[in-house]
Design an enzyme around this catalytic site. Structure first.
Site, short mmCIF file in Angstrom:
data_model
loop_
_atom_site.label_atom_id
_atom_site.label_comp_id
_atom_site.label_asym_id
_atom_site.label_seq_id
_atom_site.Cartn_x
_atom_site.Cartn_y
_atom_site.Cartn_z
N LEU A 300 37.58 94.22 32.04
CA LEU A 300 37.34 93.14 32.92
C LEU A 300 35.95 93.05 33.33
O LEU A 300 35.42 91.90 33.76
CB LEU A 300 38.25 93.42 34.00
CG LEU A 300 39.82 93.53 33.82
CD1 LEU A 300 40.63 93.73 35.04
CD2 LEU A 300 40.11 92.08 33.26
N GLU A 302 31.99 95.40 34.51
CA GLU A 302 31.30 96.71 34.99
C GLU A 302 30.45 96.47 36.16
O GLU A 302 29.87 95.85 36.53
CB GLU A 302 30.51 97.31 33.75
CG GLU A 302 30.18 98.75 33.87
CD GLU A 302 29.82 99.31 32.66
OE1 GLU A 302 29.14 100.43 32.65
OE2 GLU A 302 29.53 98.48 31.57
N ASP A 419 28.50 97.87 51.25
CA ASP A 419 28.29 97.25 49.55
C ASP A 419 29.04 95.96 49.63
O ASP A 419 29.34 95.77 48.61
CB ASP A 419 28.43 98.08 48.83
CG ASP A 419 27.80 97.91 47.52
OD1 ASP A 419 26.53 97.23 47.53
OD2 ASP A 419 28.24 98.30 46.52
#
Length: 613
Positions: A300, A302, A419
């Protein structure tokens, strides 16, 4: 008990190796091939031939012949042409051409019979002396002649990290380990030459001697004792190193076992399927089957943690498998952090974790599958972004804000994500957002307002100035990241890589310049023109600029952000100049339709650690 488990594992690994070894042959016939999962074994079992990954580059492999009794290599076929692992195949085709092939690359031809006449048949054999020989044979199997042999291959080349066994003229063997430490100063590969007169081994490149054994001369007792002493010291150092590696590995395994026990004891597994409150320990075999052995077709995407694969369990449940990459800067601490955090957190705008899998060095997290992938996959594509009309975008903004409010205020622990970015927001089948990737997250105590770290983690462009420059982070760090992300959703553009008349600046600076000139609508993604509520968009731009203010104390909380976005009668403070903003006069271009060119770049992979200044 732990020792018994280790013994069972060793016996199991030995049985698997023995089964593969006993099933191997020493010949390669026309039409047969040798791949990365098979091997040839000489008749006496002394030598093996297969594709091996060399120590300093796990992505490539070499076809090698090695002694079974040691780690030494007798011969390396593709010395100067490494093969992408695990796609190397040695083939002896029907035309008697012996070659190494691999995906997306030219074949390495060891022997071609184009110019020769072969009256009988040909077979390649790994001999008892370690030589790999291609022979012409008659119908009764007798050898007519040798067509090619590995020992005739020109030169012996040492690759960094490889070990090569050398036979001295007096019959004694010794091995050389060549570790290349200054690649730029002395580029490989190297040629290994033996001087029989001086009993001296030399490593050369283009005729230049870079290393010489020198001291290996018969009859020199002092040199002999020196090397005996060096050998003893090397053995002792090797034993210490192996002991440390063993203890570290046991410590890692013990930590993983502790996680497994904690998860199993706190949350029971239901055998009849996955439920929202279940957390399962998946078997490695079931993950291999679900992802078709991590096939490229199921990949899907990375991120900083590693690749993510789509999987389908035997129950029919679709899942997303996040597999920790060996090249990732993240490790056990990030894996454990994400596992424990998502285990504790439950919210409609947070991705759901089904379970995890630990197998040797492999660490995987199994999530609910998101059919629309990540926000950056849809938002920053000129075709797919048309699926996001204004209502969907506003719903995504509000959903992300709700997820952050839960993390900062209403969960059992206060969590700072650290993040937040478009690639870490996943979209379900109805385009509802779910925050993911908690490997960098930090837990705050209830009375804790901020913290400081010397290890800065996150993605440049989304991190506030107080964090980048001083290592200080708080819930206002996530507010800053949210502000940048909201401006990206409104404009359909990435924060970084804007260019205007050859001078670079970011999306935050562009939005600020438009706002100062009263042209906030110039930030709008052109694809929203028909569906957009202009007043609502301007309010979102206003709130986004409040979120990216330079002073953390001036930024609103995420609860305030939701109130500002949903209560149109609420008056908003006047934003001040954002952080990391470079002044630009862009209003003329924006009104005239000549918007700054955006150079696409990879959506920043998370930095798992760089020192704060």
């Amino acid at each position: 008990m732990a020792g018994g488990v280790d013994l069972i594992c060793l016996v199991f690994m030995w049985s698997l190796w023995s089964a593969a070894y006993n099933g191997a042959t020493n010949t390669l016939k026309p039409g047969e091939s040798l791949n990365s999962s098979s091997l040839l074994v000489s008749a006496n079992g002394k030598f093996t031939m297969n594709f091996r990954v060399y120590e300093l580059d796990p992505n490539h492999s070499y076809l090698v012949i090695k002694w079974n009794a040691s780690h030494n290599y007798a011969w390396v076929a593709n010395r100067e042409t490494p093969i992408l692992y695990p796609f190397g195949v040695l083939t002896l085709d029907r035309n008697y051409t012996l070659k190494i092939t691999h995906r997306d690359g030219d074949a390495v031809v060891l022997y071609s019979a184009d110019s020769e006449t072969i009256s009988g048949d040909a077979v390649a054999t790994l001999m008892d002396d370690g030589n790999f020989v291609l022979q012409e044979v008659s119908d009764d199997g007798s050898v007519k002649r040798d067509l090619w042999q590995s020992f005739d291959y020109p030169g012996d080349v040492l690759l960094p990290g490889m070990k090569l066994g050398v036979n001295r003229s007096n019959g004694h063997n010794w091995s050389l380990s060549c570790w290349l430490t200054e690649k730029s100063a002395v580029p490989g590969p190297f040629t290994l030459d033996w001087d029989p007169d001086g009993h001296e081994l030399k490593i050369k490149r283009h005729g230049v001697v870079y290393w010489s054994s020198g001291v290996f001369r018969d009859g020199n007792a002092s040199h002999k004792w020196i090397w005996i002493g060096i050998a003893l010291v090397a053995v002792l150092l090797a034993m210490v190193f192996c002991s440390m590696c063993y203890l570290l590995r046991r410590r890692k395994l013990a930590e993983m076992s502790r996680i497994c026990c904690m998860m199993n004891s706190n949350r029971p597994t239901k055998a009849n399927g996955l439920q929202n409150d279940d957390l399962r320990v998946f078997k490695y075999a079931s993950i291999i089957a679900a992802t078709c052995n991590f096939s490229d077709e199921n990949k899907l995407g990375e991120g900083g943690f590693g690749p993510v694969y789509k999987g389908k369990l035997v129950t029919g449940q679709e899942v997303a498998v996040k597999r920790l990459s060996k090249r990732s800067g993240q490790g056990i601490s990030e894996f454990k952090n994400e596992l424990i955090l998502i285990y504790e957190l439950q919210h409609t705008n947070l991705v759901q974790l089904f379970g995890f899998c630990i197998h040797g060095e492999e660490r995987m997290l199994i999530y609910e599958y998101m059919p629309n992938k990540s926000l950056d996959y849809v938002l920053f594509d000129s075709t797919r972004c048309q699926q996001l009309d204004w209502n969907k975008r506003f719903n995504i903004i509000e959903g992300i804000a709700q997820g952050l409010v839960y993390l900062h205020k209403y969960s059992r622990m206060r969590v700072i994500h650290r993040d937040l970015k478009a690639s870490n927001v996943l979209l379900d089948e109805r385009m509802n957002p779910k925050i993911s990737d908690f490997g960098m997250a930090r837990i705050f105590m209830n009375d804790e307002q901020e913290a400081n770290t010397m290890k800065i983690v996150g993605t440049l462009g989304y991190m506030p100035p107080e964090y980048v420059m001083g290592g200080n982070f708080s819930i206002k760090s996530d507010v800053y990241s949210f502000g940048v992300l909201m401006l990206e959703i409104l404009s359909g553009r990435k924060n970084n890589s804007f260019y205007n008349d050859g001078r670079a600046f970011n999306l935050v600076g562009y939005a600020w310049a438009l706002w100062k000139e009263g042209a906030g609508l110039g930030l709008m993604d052109p694809t929203l023109d028909d569906s957009c509520d202009k007043d609502q968009l301007l309010r979102c731009v206003h709130v986004g600029l409040l979120c990216v203010e330079e002073n953390a104390a001036s930024r609103p909380t995420m609860l305030d952000v939701i109130l500002m976005l949903t209560n149109e009668s609420m008056s908003l403070p006047v934003p001040t100049k954002p952080a990391f903003c470079t002044e630009r006069n862009v209003i003329t271009d924006a009104i005239g339709g000549n918007r700054p060119e955006m150079v696409a770049s990879v959506n920043g992979i998370s930095n798992s650690g760089f020192d704060g200044r």
